[in-house]
Write a protein that holds these residues in place. Structure first.
Motif, PDB file in Angstrom:
ATOM      1  N   PRO A  69       1.042  -1.272   0.452  1.00  0.00           N
ATOM      2  CA  PRO A  69      -0.305  -0.178  -0.199  1.00  0.00           C
ATOM      3  C   PRO A  69       0.747   0.851  -0.054  1.00  0.00           C
ATOM      4  CG  PRO A  69      -0.894  -1.270   1.835  1.00  0.00           C
ATOM      5  CD  PRO A  69       0.519  -2.361   0.618  1.00  0.00           C
ATOM      6  N   GLY A  70       0.228   2.137  -0.380  1.00  0.00           N
ATOM      7  CA  GLY A  70       1.547   3.768  -1.010  1.00  0.00           C
ATOM      8  C   GLY A  70       1.929   3.605  -2.158  1.00  0.00           C
ATOM      9  N   SER A  71       2.575   2.591  -2.703  1.00  0.00           N
ATOM     10  CA  SER A  71       2.873   2.473  -4.265  1.00  0.00           C
ATOM     11  C   SER A  71       1.867   2.689  -5.561  1.00  0.00           C
ATOM     12  CB  SER A  71       3.235   1.324  -4.821  1.00  0.00           C
ATOM     13  OG  SER A  71       4.201   0.609  -3.234  1.00  0.00           O
ATOM     14  N   HIS A  72       1.970   3.374  -6.518  1.00  0.00           N
ATOM     15  CA  HIS A  72       1.722   4.428  -7.257  1.00  0.00           C
ATOM     16  C   HIS A  72       2.538   3.551  -8.686  1.00  0.00           C
ATOM     17  CE1 HIS A  72       1.413   7.108  -4.280  1.00  0.00           C
ATOM     18  NE2 HIS A  72       0.912   8.267  -4.580  1.00  0.00           N
ATOM     19  N   LEU A  73       1.549   4.231  -9.265  1.00  0.00           N
ATOM     20  CA  LEU A  73       1.710   3.164 -10.963  1.00  0.00           C
ATOM     21  C   LEU A  73       1.150   4.496 -11.329  1.00  0.00           C
ATOM     22  CD1 LEU A  73       1.194   1.585 -13.428  1.00  0.00           C
ATOM     23  CD2 LEU A  73      -1.220   1.599 -12.746  1.00  0.00           C
ATOM     24  N   SER A  74       2.722   5.283 -12.589  1.00  0.00           N
ATOM     25  CA  SER A  74       2.697   5.896 -13.600  1.00  0.00           C
ATOM     26  C   SER A  74       2.114   5.150 -14.690  1.00  0.00           C
ATOM     27  CB  SER A  74       3.820   6.879 -13.685  1.00  0.00           C
ATOM     28  OG  SER A  74       4.719   7.434 -14.369  1.00  0.00           O
ATOM     29  N   LEU A  75       1.275   5.182 -15.800  1.00  0.00           N
ATOM     30  CA  LEU A  75       1.043   4.902 -17.095  1.00  0.00           C
ATOM     31  C   LEU A  75       0.573   5.520 -17.909  1.00  0.00           C
ATOM     32  CD1 LEU A  75      -1.097   1.507 -16.855  1.00  0.00           C
ATOM     33  CD2 LEU A  75      -1.399   4.099 -18.608  1.00  0.00           C
ATOM     34  N   SER A  76       1.077   5.316 -19.187  1.00  0.00           N
ATOM     35  CA  SER A  76       0.436   6.374 -20.501  1.00  0.00           C
ATOM     36  C   SER A  76       0.489   5.265 -21.929  1.00  0.00           C
ATOM     37  CB  SER A  76       1.885   7.448 -21.007  1.00  0.00           C
ATOM     38  OG  SER A  76       3.045   6.175 -21.185  1.00  0.00           O
ATOM     39  N   HIS A  77       0.069   5.360 -22.785  1.00  0.00           N
ATOM     40  CA  HIS A  77      -0.891   4.736 -23.503  1.00  0.00           C
ATOM     41  C   HIS A  77      -1.006   5.050 -24.673  1.00  0.00           C
ATOM     42  CE1 HIS A  77      -3.487   1.108 -25.256  1.00  0.00           C
ATOM     43  NE2 HIS A  77      -3.208   0.554 -24.075  1.00  0.00           N
ATOM     44  N   ILE A  78      -1.287   5.203 -26.189  1.00  0.00           N
ATOM     45  CA  ILE A  78      -1.558   5.639 -26.678  1.00  0.00           C
ATOM     46  C   ILE A  78      -2.875   5.175 -27.292  1.00  0.00           C
ATOM     47  CG2 ILE A  78      -1.541   3.520 -28.858  1.00  0.00           C
ATOM     48  CD1 ILE A  78      -0.503   5.054 -30.782  1.00  0.00           C
ATOM     49  N   THR A  79      -4.173   6.446 -27.855  1.00  0.00           N
ATOM     50  CA  THR A  79      -4.348   6.440 -28.691  1.00  0.00           C
ATOM     51  C   THR A  79      -5.291   7.207 -29.802  1.00  0.00           C
ATOM     52  OG1 THR A  79      -7.242   7.463 -28.005  1.00  0.00           O
ATOM     53  CG2 THR A  79      -5.669   8.989 -27.409  1.00  0.00           C
ATOM     54  N   ALA A  80      -6.160   6.095 -30.249  1.00  0.00           N
ATOM     55  CA  ALA A  80      -7.295   6.677 -31.319  1.00  0.00           C
ATOM     56  C   ALA A  80      -8.074   7.544 -31.399  1.00  0.00           C
ATOM     57  CB  ALA A  80      -7.356   6.084 -32.248  1.00  0.00           C
ATOM     58  N   ASP A  81      -8.519   8.046 -30.059  1.00  0.00           N
ATOM     59  CA  ASP A  81      -9.447   9.213 -29.589  1.00  0.00           C
ATOM     60  C   ASP A  81      -9.778  10.538 -30.281  1.00  0.00           C
ATOM     61  OD1 ASP A  81     -10.615   7.147 -28.120  1.00  0.00           O
ATOM     62  OD2 ASP A  81     -10.364   8.343 -26.299  1.00  0.00           O
ATOM     63  N   ARG A  82     -10.197  10.535 -31.140  1.00  0.00           N
ATOM     64  CA  ARG A  82      -9.955  12.838 -32.271  1.00  0.00           C
ATOM     65  C   ARG A  82      -8.941  12.225 -32.375  1.00  0.00           C
ATOM     66  NH1 ARG A  82     -12.381  12.717 -26.786  1.00  0.00           N
ATOM     67  NH2 ARG A  82     -10.156  13.955 -25.736  1.00  0.00           N
TER      68      ARG A  82
END
Length: 275
Positions: free
Chosen positions: A184-197
């Motif tokens: 607990p207290g861990s953090h997730l940093s995530l990025s992801h490509i999108t086709a939205d707009r």
């Protein structure tokens, strides 16, 4: 530009590599002619390609520093790290805390060949050959066990990696498997490509280029990206904003209006805390 003096064992010089393509987008040097040709196919339809890559890289740096400075995290696992370039995760977090530990994970043999030499002498930093899709192997690797104390919070960096996993392989369950192993207290940093707009002809070109590469790319909508943060506490991406997923240029931006670039809008991102 000349080719590397020797192509490392396991590298197929006839196929583009996702890691080498990203290195090329960022202006690096560890790529082959096949990668440059493939990348320029995308750039011909997407002039903002470099801007998008650097917006994503900037998010990595800002989010890693934020986790070290604001959340007090001192150990990080960066999966799908790619070829080391300027301002890597360990450099970002050690600018805040010199004692911070970082383990990089990647499955590209060219990344492995260059990363270990480039990271030689870097304190509290390691690199392993591993695949995001094999969480037990990654988490149980001796180098990970040596540098990461799983009884304490960890910063899990999944920057532009989950979009190389198909729906059939259930990337949401894979992310959950990693998070379940963290305190607990861990953090997730995530990025992801999108086709939205975004422009359909560019999305089609991405699919064509990566279909011939070592990894295929899977575009996802904002709701699908938000699912990766289910059960976590998303943090506000910038001062005055509500908690949530945003574009990479906006996260941590001092001036969100100027940071909201065309390239940035190709990639969603977020940072969240495990309760």
């Amino acid at each position: 530009m000349s080719e590397p003096e020797a192509v490392p064992p396991g590298v197929d010089p006839t196929r583009p590599s996702a890691g080498r393509l990203y290195d090329y987008y960022l202006g690096g040097t560890e790529h082959l002619e096949i990668d440059r040709i493939a990348a320029e196919r995308i750039r011909a339809r997407m002039p903002e390609l470099e801007d998008g890559a650097w917006a994503n890289r900037g998010f990595l740096q800002r989010s890693a520093r934020w986790m070290a400075a604001e959340a007090g995290i001192r150990q990080f696992i960066d999966i799908g790290a790619g070829l080391p370039t300027r301002n890597n995760t360990h450099e970002a977090v050690q600018s805040v805390a010199l004692d911070a530990h970082t383990v990089y994970v990647d499955n590209d043999p060219m990344v492995l060949a260059h990363a270990r030499s480039l990271l030689e002498g870097a304190d509290n930093t390691g690199f392993i050959a591993g695949d995001f899709r094999a969480p037990d192997d990654v988490l149980g690797a001796p180098e990970v066990q040596a540098l990461i104390d799983f009884d304490k919070p960890v910063g899990l960096m999944l920057i532009a990696v989950v979009h190389f996993v198909s729906d059939d392989s259930d990337p949401w369950a894979l992310v959950r498997r990693y998070l379940d192993a963290l305190a607990p207290g861990s953090h997730l940093s995530l990025s992801h490509i999108t086709a939205d707009r975004n422009r359909p002809e560019v999305v089609e070109t991405f699919h064509e280029v990566y279909a011939a590469a070592n990894e295929q790319v899977h575009f996802r909508s904002k709701p699908d990206v938000e699912r990766f943060f289910d059960g976590l506490e998303l943090v506000p991406p910038y001062e005055g904003a509500k908690e949530g997923v945003t574009y990479t240029g906006l996260w941590g931006a001092d001036d969100p209006e100027t940071a909201d670039s065309d390239g940035s809008r190709w990639v969603y991102c977020g940072v969240a805390r495990k309760p």
